[in-house]
Design an enzyme around this catalytic site. Structure first.
Site, PDB file in Angstrom:
ATOM      1  N   GLY A 162       8.581  65.579  66.596  1.00 20.04           N
ATOM      2  CA  GLY A 162       9.187  64.845  65.473  1.00 20.04           C
ATOM      3  C   GLY A 162       9.402  65.736  64.254  1.00 20.04           C
ATOM      4  O   GLY A 162      10.509  65.813  63.707  1.00 20.04           O
ATOM      5  N   LYS A 163       8.353  66.443  63.854  1.00 16.88           N
ATOM      6  CA  LYS A 163       8.462  67.254  62.630  1.00 16.88           C
ATOM      7  C   LYS A 163       9.345  68.477  62.878  1.00 16.88           C
ATOM      8  O   LYS A 163      10.066  68.929  61.991  1.00 16.88           O
ATOM      9  CB  LYS A 163       7.079  67.648  62.127  1.00 16.88           C
ATOM     10  CG  LYS A 163       6.300  66.420  61.697  1.00 16.88           C
ATOM     11  CD  LYS A 163       4.928  66.720  61.182  1.00 16.88           C
ATOM     12  CE  LYS A 163       4.143  65.452  60.977  1.00 16.88           C
ATOM     13  NZ  LYS A 163       3.609  64.863  62.211  1.00 16.88           N
ATOM     14  N   ASP A 193       2.665  73.841  71.879  1.00 23.57           N
ATOM     15  CA  ASP A 193       1.680  72.769  72.084  1.00 23.57           C
ATOM     16  C   ASP A 193       0.905  73.076  73.355  1.00 23.57           C
ATOM     17  O   ASP A 193       1.454  73.631  74.307  1.00 23.57           O
ATOM     18  CB  ASP A 193       2.369  71.403  72.209  1.00 23.57           C
ATOM     19  CG  ASP A 193       1.418  70.257  71.909  1.00 23.57           C
ATOM     20  OD1 ASP A 193       1.473  69.697  70.787  1.00 23.57           O
ATOM     21  OD2 ASP A 193       0.587  69.913  72.784  1.00 23.57           O
ATOM     22  N   ARG A 195       3.284  66.765  77.055  1.00 20.81           N
ATOM     23  CA  ARG A 195       3.865  66.512  75.728  1.00 20.81           C
ATOM     24  C   ARG A 195       4.987  67.513  75.427  1.00 20.81           C
ATOM     25  O   ARG A 195       5.951  67.184  74.744  1.00 20.81           O
ATOM     26  CB  ARG A 195       2.769  66.525  74.655  1.00 20.81           C
ATOM     27  CG  ARG A 195       1.900  65.254  74.724  1.00 20.81           C
ATOM     28  CD  ARG A 195       0.731  65.310  73.783  1.00 20.81           C
ATOM     29  NE  ARG A 195       1.077  65.213  72.388  1.00 20.81           N
ATOM     30  CZ  ARG A 195       1.126  64.082  71.692  1.00 20.81           C
ATOM     31  NH1 ARG A 195       0.843  62.944  72.280  1.00 20.81           N
ATOM     32  NH2 ARG A 195       1.449  64.085  70.409  1.00 20.81           N
ATOM     33  N   ASP A 253      -2.734  77.598  73.754  1.00 20.84           N
ATOM     34  CA  ASP A 253      -3.769  77.041  72.892  1.00 20.84           C
ATOM     35  C   ASP A 253      -3.541  77.628  71.500  1.00 20.84           C
ATOM     36  O   ASP A 253      -3.574  78.853  71.329  1.00 20.84           O
ATOM     37  CB  ASP A 253      -5.159  77.420  73.430  1.00 20.84           C
ATOM     38  CG  ASP A 253      -6.256  76.699  72.662  1.00 20.84           C
ATOM     39  OD1 ASP A 253      -6.116  76.552  71.430  1.00 20.84           O
ATOM     40  OD2 ASP A 253      -7.242  76.273  73.286  1.00 20.84           O
ATOM     41  N   GLY A 254      -3.305  76.772  70.532  1.00 23.64           N
ATOM     42  CA  GLY A 254      -2.972  77.222  69.182  1.00 23.64           C
ATOM     43  C   GLY A 254      -4.058  78.076  68.546  1.00 23.64           C
ATOM     44  O   GLY A 254      -3.792  78.832  67.616  1.00 23.64           O
ATOM     45  N   CYS A 304      -2.888  62.733  60.302  1.00 26.68           N
ATOM     46  CA  CYS A 304      -2.542  61.338  59.984  1.00 26.68           C
ATOM     47  C   CYS A 304      -3.846  60.543  59.908  1.00 26.68           C
ATOM     48  O   CYS A 304      -3.993  59.495  60.508  1.00 26.68           O
ATOM     49  CB  CYS A 304      -1.538  60.763  60.963  1.00 26.68           C
ATOM     50  SG  CYS A 304      -1.928  61.032  62.678  1.00 26.68           S
TER      51      CYS A 304
END
Ligand code: SAM
Length: 512
Positions: free
Chosen positions: A310-311, A328, A333, A364-365, A435
Site C-alpha cells: 500500500g505505502k 518483505d 505477502r 529478512d529486513g 499502526c
C-alpha cells in the site's frame, strides 16, 4: 402421545435440575469462549495498558477503534486520474493537497505557542506505575507465596529477560532452593552441551546455560519487558529538530472526506480505460508515513517491510523515486504485492516503465544489505495492529499461541529500524511507522534503535518533528496531543469524527 407434560410427570425428580444445569452450562461456555477470544484479550490488554497511560482519553479512542474506520482514496496516476478526481469530488471528497494548503494559509503557518504542552512527566509516571504493577504481578506468579524472591531479580535497563537470566547463570547466583533441587535431579540434555573442541570462544562458553536451568523460563518472557524499551535514560546523542523542508508531492492525488462529513464512503474502485484500477483505498495514516519520507526526484528508496505494498504504491504515485526496492520476509505477502502492482501500475509509452524501477525482494529486513545505500528508507514494521486486534479473531496477535511472538515485537521492530539506519546514506532519511498506540512499540523502539545504532555502529540520526506540516490536516484527522502526543513522532489517533489510525510516524535523518 408424547407431550412435554407427560415427560414431566414420568421423569425422575432430578430431571429439572439436569436440564437447568445444561442450560446454565451452555451460557457459561459461550461466555468463556468469548472471554478467551483473542479480540476480547486484546481489548482487555489495551484497557489496562492504554487506560493507565492515556487516562480518560483512552475512552474515546477505544470507542472509535471499535467502530467502522474511514479511509482515503489514493487516485491512480496510471489510470484516468483527472476523471477520477472529478468523479470523487462530485461525491463531496476533497483533495488532501488543497486541504493542506488552505489550512496552512488559514493558520498562517505553525505557531508553537498554540500547541498543548506535552505532559511528559505525567505520561512517564503513568508508564512507570503500570510497569511496576506488571512486574510485581509477574514476580508473584513465578514465585508463589511462601517462596523467597531472589534479591537479584531486577528489570530496569535490560532489554531482554533472556540476557538477564544468562547473566544470572554466569554469575552462578542461587535463585531458589526448589529450582536448584530440580536441577540436581534433572537429566542432562547432552545435545546442548558445548564442547571446547567445537572451536567456540571462551565468551561463547561463558554464555552457556544448562538446559535444565532455562527449561520453562526460556518460554517465559515477562509482559513488563515489552515496556522496557520506554526507558528515559539518554546515553547517546539525541536531538529533535523541526522539519523545515516539507513539501507536498506535486503529483500525489489523495481524496478525503473532512471530519464530521455526512457522507464518508467511497464507491468501489473501478477499472479505468487503461485497465488498471482508478484509486487505492487506504488509511490516511498510511499516506502520512509516505509524506514523511519527503521524497525528492531521483531518490533511491527502500521499503523494508513492504507487503502488501500500500505505502509503496503511494510512493510510486508521487512519480518521484528513481528506484523503489520493495522488501518483505513473507513470500505469500510478496506475491500479493506483485498482484496489487499489476492491478495498479502500467508502463507509460514515454519511458516511465515501472518494471525497471520497482524491485521486489524477499529478505529478512534485519539482515538486508546493499552496496549503494538508500536516500530514503521506510520501515513500516509488524506490530500489534491495534484496530485489527480488537475487531478480528483471525490472524490475531493476541492468540494464546502467539504470546511469545507478541512479546518479542519491540525487539524485532528495533532490529528492523536499526538496520534501516545502517542502509540509509548519511544525509538520507528513515521513516519508522506502526499502526499501534503502544508507546513501547513507538517512541520506545525509536529510542532503543537510536541507542543501538550509536553504540554498535557509531551512527547518529536526528529526529525531525514533522507535526507542523501535519497539523495542516487538522480538518481531516486527529493528531495526538497532551498525554497522547509521542516524544519522537506523530500519532494519528482514532476519533469518532475522523476515524483514521492508529498510526505512528517518526522521521529520522542520518547525520553520521
Ligand atoms: N508497508 C506495508 C503496506 O503499506 O502495505 C504493510 C507492512 S505490515 C505492517 C508489516 C510487514 O512486515 C508484513 O508484511 C510482514 O510480512 C513483514 N515482516 C515481518 N517481519 C519481517 C522481517 N523480519 N523482515 C522483513 N519484513 C518483515
Amino acid at each position: 402421545m408424547i407431550t412435554i407434560s407427560n415427560i414431566w410427570r414420568s421423569a425422575p425428580s432430578n430431571t429439572v435440575l439436569i436440564l437447568q444445569a445444561r442450560y446454565k452450562s451452555k451460557t457459561h461456555w459461550a461466555k468463556l469462549k468469548k472471554k478467551n477470544s483473542p479480540k476480547y484479550k486484546a481489548l482487555n490488554h489495551f484497557d489496562e495498558f492504554y487506560g493507565s497511560v492515556f487516562g480518560n482519553k483512552w475512552v474515546s479512542m477505544k470507542e472509535a477503534l471499535l467502530r467502522r474506520s474511514k479511509y482515503v482514496a489514493v487516485v491512480n496516476n496510471y489510470g484516468d486520474a483527472e476523471q477520477t478526481m472529478e468523479y470523487l469530488s462530485n461525491r463531496g471528497a476533497h483533495c488532501l493537497k488543497n486541504l493542506m494548503s488552505i489550512q496552512k494559509e488559514f493558520h498562517n503557518q505553525y505557531n508553537p505557542q498554540t500547541e498543548t504542552p506535552p505532559t511528559e512527566n505525567t505520561k512517564q509516571n503513568n508508564l512507570d506505575n503500570y510497569i511496576a504493577k506488571l512486574q510485581s504481578e509477574e514476580i508473584s506468579s513465578i514465585y508463589p507465596q511462601g517462596e523467597d524472591v531472589p534479591d537479584n531479580i531486577e528489570y530496569s535497563d535490560k532489554q531482554f529477560l533472556r540476557n538477564s537470566i544468562q547473566k544470572d547463570a554466569k554469575e552462578k547466583q542461587v535463585r531458589s532452593t526448589s529450582l536448584n533441587q530440580a536441577i540436581e535431579e534433572a537429566q542432562i540434555d547432552h545435545s546442548r552441551i558445548i564442547e571446547p573442541s567445537m572451536g567456540l570462544t571462551s565468551e561463547a562458553l561463558y554464555q552457556y546455560v544448562p538446559a535444565t536451568k532455562l527449561k520453562g523460563l526460556d518460554e517465559w518472557v515477562p509482559e513488563s519487558l515489552h515496556y522496557s524499551f520506554m526507558t528515559n535514560n539518554v546515553d547517546f546523542p539525541l536531538a529533535i529538530e523541526p522539519e523545515t523542508t516539507f513539501s507536498y508531492p506535486e503529483h500525489l492525488k489523495v481524496m478525503s472526506y473532512e471530519m464530521n462529513s455526512d457522507y464518508d464512503r467511497f464507491p468501489e474502485p473501478k477499472r479505468c480505460n487503461t485497465g488498471v484500477f482508478n484509486y487505492y483505498p487506504m488509511d490516511c495514516g498510511s499516506v502520512l508515513s509516505v509524506l514523511a519520507l519527503c521524497l525528492s526526484p531521483g531518490d533511491r528508496v527502500l521499503d523494508l517491510c513492504s507487503a502488501p505494498g500500500g505505502k509503496a504504491l503511494v510512493a510510486l504515485q508521487t512519480l518521484l523515486p528513481d528506484v523503489l526496492v520493495c522488501n518483505d520476509v513473507s513470500i505469500s505477502r510478496c506475491n500479493r504485492m506483485d498482484r496489487i502492482f499489476r492491478d495498479y501500475l502500467m508502463d507509460f509509452e514515454t519511458g516511465n516503465k515501472w518494471h525497471e524501477r520497482v524491485l521486489i525482494t524477499r529478505r529478512d529486513g534485519r539482515d538486508f544489505t546493499d552496496d549503494h545505500g538508500f536516500d530514503k528508507v521506510l520501515v513500516d514494521v509488524p506490530c500489534t495492529t491495534d484496530r485489527h486486534s480488537v475487531m478480528e479473531d483471525e490472524n490475531n496477535i493476541f492468540r494464546a499461541d502467539r504470546l511469545k511472538e507478541r512479546l518479542r515485537i519491540p525487539e524485532l521492530q528495533s532490529q528492523l529500524l536499526l538496520n534501516a539506519l545502517r542502509v540509509v546514506k548519511v544525509g538520507g532519511a528513515v521513516v519508522y511507522s506502526t499502526c499501534s498506540l503502544s508507546p513501547a512499540q513507538n517512541d520506545g523502539v525509536v529510542h532503543s534503535a537510536l541507542k543501538m545504532a550509536f553504540q554498535s555502529n557509531g551512527i547518529i540520526a536526528t529526529i525531525r518533528d514533522i507535526s507542523a506540516p501535519f497539523r495542516a490536516l487538522s480538518s481531516t484527522l486527529n493528531l495526538g496531543s497532551g498525554v497522547v502526543k509521542p516524544k519522537y513522532g506523530q500519532l494519528i489517533v482514532p476519533d469518532i469524527a475522523a476515524n483514521f489510525g492508529p498510526a505512528y510516524v517518526s522521521r529520522l535523518v542520518r547525520i553520521k
